[in-house]
Design an enzyme around this catalytic site. Structure first.
Site, PDB file in Angstrom:
ATOM      1  N   CYS A  94       0.757  -1.315   0.089  1.00  0.00           N
ATOM      2  CA  CYS A  94       0.040   0.047  -0.093  1.00  0.00           C
ATOM      3  C   CYS A  94       0.784   1.379  -0.195  1.00  0.00           C
ATOM      4  O   CYS A  94       2.161   0.943   0.309  1.00  0.00           O
ATOM      5  CB  CYS A  94      -1.028  -0.274   1.457  1.00  0.00           C
ATOM      6  SG  CYS A  94      -2.181  -1.630   0.905  1.00  0.00           S
ATOM      7  N   GLY A 119      -1.268   1.018  -4.731  1.00  0.00           N
ATOM      8  CA  GLY A 119      -3.095   1.227  -4.809  1.00  0.00           C
ATOM      9  C   GLY A 119      -3.928   1.899  -5.408  1.00  0.00           C
ATOM     10  O   GLY A 119      -4.603   2.610  -4.964  1.00  0.00           O
ATOM     11  N   ASN A 178       1.328  -0.477   5.841  1.00  0.00           N
ATOM     12  CA  ASN A 178       1.414  -1.221   4.619  1.00  0.00           C
ATOM     13  C   ASN A 178       2.358  -2.139   4.581  1.00  0.00           C
ATOM     14  O   ASN A 178       3.064  -2.304   5.749  1.00  0.00           O
ATOM     15  CB  ASN A 178       2.628  -0.271   4.184  1.00  0.00           C
ATOM     16  CG  ASN A 178       3.221  -0.500   2.638  1.00  0.00           C
ATOM     17  OD1 ASN A 178       2.449  -1.750   2.043  1.00  0.00           O
ATOM     18  ND2 ASN A 178       4.429  -0.229   1.933  1.00  0.00           N
ATOM     19  N   GLY A 179       1.545  -2.846   4.441  1.00  0.00           N
ATOM     20  CA  GLY A 179       2.594  -4.875   4.765  1.00  0.00           C
ATOM     21  C   GLY A 179       1.856  -5.744   5.323  1.00  0.00           C
ATOM     22  O   GLY A 179       0.715  -5.634   5.010  1.00  0.00           O
ATOM     23  N   TYR A 213       9.223  -4.256  -9.140  1.00  0.00           N
ATOM     24  CA  TYR A 213       8.134  -4.094  -9.820  1.00  0.00           C
ATOM     25  C   TYR A 213       7.667  -2.299  -9.250  1.00  0.00           C
ATOM     26  O   TYR A 213       7.092  -1.370  -9.754  1.00  0.00           O
ATOM     27  CB  TYR A 213       7.182  -4.758  -9.825  1.00  0.00           C
ATOM     28  CG  TYR A 213       5.681  -5.061 -10.199  1.00  0.00           C
ATOM     29  CD1 TYR A 213       5.923  -5.110 -11.865  1.00  0.00           C
ATOM     30  CD2 TYR A 213       4.642  -4.643  -9.502  1.00  0.00           C
ATOM     31  CE1 TYR A 213       4.791  -4.569 -12.191  1.00  0.00           C
ATOM     32  CE2 TYR A 213       3.669  -4.407  -9.452  1.00  0.00           C
ATOM     33  CZ  TYR A 213       3.382  -4.534 -11.160  1.00  0.00           C
ATOM     34  OH  TYR A 213       1.616  -4.076 -11.727  1.00  0.00           O
ATOM     35  N   ASP A 255       9.520  -8.254 -19.870  1.00  0.00           N
ATOM     36  CA  ASP A 255       8.828  -7.958 -18.153  1.00  0.00           C
ATOM     37  C   ASP A 255       9.640  -7.445 -17.290  1.00  0.00           C
ATOM     38  O   ASP A 255      10.391  -8.123 -17.059  1.00  0.00           O
ATOM     39  CB  ASP A 255       7.955  -8.794 -18.561  1.00  0.00           C
ATOM     40  CG  ASP A 255       6.625  -7.827 -18.025  1.00  0.00           C
ATOM     41  OD1 ASP A 255       6.307  -6.923 -17.163  1.00  0.00           O
ATOM     42  OD2 ASP A 255       4.859  -8.752 -18.138  1.00  0.00           O
ATOM     43  N   ASP A 256       8.701  -7.132 -16.083  1.00  0.00           N
ATOM     44  CA  ASP A 256       9.160  -7.115 -14.910  1.00  0.00           C
ATOM     45  C   ASP A 256       8.811  -8.241 -14.371  1.00  0.00           C
ATOM     46  O   ASP A 256      10.332  -8.901 -13.434  1.00  0.00           O
ATOM     47  CB  ASP A 256       8.394  -6.293 -14.318  1.00  0.00           C
ATOM     48  CG  ASP A 256       7.245  -6.449 -13.947  1.00  0.00           C
ATOM     49  OD1 ASP A 256       6.458  -7.455 -13.543  1.00  0.00           O
ATOM     50  OD2 ASP A 256       6.785  -5.230 -14.468  1.00  0.00           O
TER      51      ASP A 256
END
Length: 554
Positions: free
Chosen positions: A2, A31, A105-106, A263, A377-378
């Site tokens: 987030c 997010g 966040n987590g 990413y 791509d990542d």
């Protein structure tokens, strides 16, 4: 994963809401499921606006006008295994003690035992399945122990020590204590990012900001900033020019999640002294060498087998460009992106992810027709998106399609805040490279080596010097950094790479992974059948019951 932020303005007559809104826009990539802001003024009254959707949709002009005060916190929610119900939009709030709001966040990997502790020991009601609500209530319970009319910084740090000792997992948090100030803290392994910055005003006073990424601080002219260290906390009292830092618990490890650099973070951010952009350039160069070596094993030369390198926009562009340069091949933009479609790997089901790829990307036949293309791509997660992209390239005439991933093979759950998939839904689960290649319909697939990836994500002294602080380098102002010498900067001693190895920083988490997969299965059943066939106890509340300023917020 987030986005979180908090701001304290020196001028207590100022309104922080517009700047929080602007900060949320800079973190929107972290997010897209829900957004929220809570503000507070000098009288200690809290004001809230939050809901499901993008920041631009949640924070309408009429609702923003109701957010008062010179300090506040914000949150951008990325849905994990839990529900996407509006009632789980953050920041969360508890009224006792003192009135606390928190953005997290987590992911907490011991949520089940914390939930039992909340019920059996401290008797606090948890109304959602969100571990963020657990974390907030644990902090509130630790703070309530002091049973004082007013708390001070020492009380808050002591309460946080109790939190650190009971919680296991990834967490970077900003909390707002009504009428007091803003608090920031980070888990003892430093898995999730958090930075603090200061901005000098013309009258000599200072504003402070906490944020998930450095780009937010730079955009708002916070010119002196650094990372919050693992196990460290900071308190920014209202109206104060001097935040107080404390290493609440010892650093267990300094292990940022490597997926931030692969990413998730914006390329113009610098996290823990590591440039995201430079890391992605390095990934492209290393990947090119792996591709050359792979062709060489079969007696071929990469340059003879590939005509053009094309990125899968947007994250992989720096890596693809560097990969093309290293291989001596042309780089072309072959896909045009519709920027109004969200990230596909966080879509709730396979069918929606597949259709979303077609809405999100359009292949240009002129760049594919008759050519052997290398798509970069990542990462490759479920393989749904990758397969659809390969098919799109073939449909517009590509002769051969090779697919390269800047990340190694993803074979395990991500348990610290990125809801990739159940292990068995990962395309790399129990498959060889050849089997993965067949699954996504590519002529061949190339993966980054894990040691190479780790080597790509290293601190750059040039970047540290040019970006002022970022990690706790000598600050221009001792108030913002309690570390005074560059040789005292803690070294990053590794990265969280459990998604590739199955070995997690916090230890063996088999029980948590099993619980995670049960939750995902339950939520999937609820999405497919609504409330039918699901125990009523599992149905999510449609709205939050915490703070409402007026009927407009229902």
């Amino acid at each position: 994963m987030c986005g979180i932020l908090g701001i304290v303005l020196a001028d207590q007559a100022s309104n922080v809401a517009s700047e929080l809104y602007d900060g949320c826009l800079f973190l929107q990539h972290r997010g897209q499921d829900a957004a929220g802001i809570v503000t507070c003024g000098s009288r200690g009254r809290l004001y809230q606006c939050k809901g499901n959707g993008m920041a631009r949709d949640v924070f309408t002009q009429s609702k923003m006008s109701g957010l008062m005060g010179n300090m506040g916190i914000g949150h951008l929610r990325y849905p994990t295994a839990g529900s996407s119900a509006t009632s789980e939009a953050q920041p969360f709030y508890v009224n006792a003690p003192y009135g606390i709001s928190m953005s997290h966040n987590g992911n907490l990997v011991n949520a089940a035992e914390l939930s039992a502790y909340m019920d059996e020991k401290v008797h606090r009601h948890i109304n959602t399945d969100s571990d963020s609500e657990l974390l907030l209530n644990l902090f509130a319970a630790e703070l309530a122990v002091y049973d004082k009319r007013r708390v001070n910084n020492d009380d808050i740090f002591s309460a946080l020590k109790g939190v650190f000792e009971k919680v296991r997992g990834a967490y970077a948090c900003v909390a707002l204590l009504a009428g007091y100030g803003i608090i920031g803290f980070r888990d003892p392994n430093g898995i999730r990012p958090l930075l603090i910055g200061e901005r000098l005003r013309e009258d000599g006073s200072k504003d402070f900001m906490l944020a998930s990424e450095s780009v937010v601080l730079k955009a708002h002219n916070f010119k002196v900033y650094r990372d919050i260290l693992p196990g460290e906390a900071v308190i920014i009292p209202k109206g104060s020019m001097i935040p107080e830092f404390k290493q609440v618990v010892p650093i267990q490890s300094y292990s940022p999640d490597i997926f931030e650099y692969v990413y998730f973070a914006r390329p113009d951010s610098v996290l823990d002294g590591i440039s995201v952009y430079r890391s992605r350039l390095n990934m492209g160069a290393k990947l090119a060498r792996n591709i050359e070596a792979s062709f060489k094993k079969s007696g071929k030369i990469a340059k003879d087998e590939i005509d053009v390198v094309i990125p899968v926009p947007d994250t992989s562009r720096p890596s693809a460009l560097e990969c093309a340069t290293e291989l001596g091949l042309p780089y072309r933009e072959g896909f045009v992106k519709n920027r109004y479609v969200g990230r596909t790997f966080i879509m709730p089901d396979q069918k929606e992810r597949t259709s979303s790829v077609r809405r999100k990307l359009n292949a240009m036949a002129s760049e594919f027709y008759g050519k052997s293309v290398l798509l970069v791509d990542d990462s490759i997660v479920r393989g749904t998106t990758s397969k659809e992209i390969v098919n799109m390239a073939r449909e517009v005439g590509a002769k051969r399609v090779y697919f390269a991933s800047c990340a190694p093979v993803i074979r395990f759950n991500h348990i610290y805040g990125i809801d990739l998939a159940d292990t068995k839904a990962l395309v790399g689960y129990n498959k060889s490279i050849e089997e993965i290649s067949n699954t996504i319909n590519a002529d061949d697939v190339f993966y980054q080596d894990l040691d190479d990836l780790i080597d790509c994500c290293q601190r750059d002294e040039e970047i540290q010097d040019s970006e002022l602080a970022l990690t706790p380098v000598v600050s221009r102002n001792e108030n913002i950094s309690n570390i005074l010498f560059k040789d005292k900067i803690p070294k990053i001693d590794g990265f969280e790479v459990g998604v590739f190895t199955g070995e997690y920083i916090t230890g063996g988490e088999d029980n948590y992974i099993q619980e995670l997969e049960k939750v995902r299965a339950l939520n999937q059943r609820m999405k497919q059948s609504g409330s039918c066939g699901v125990d009523a106890a599992d149905i999510k509340a449609e709205s939050d019951i915490a703070i409402y300023n007026s009927g407009d917020y229902h």
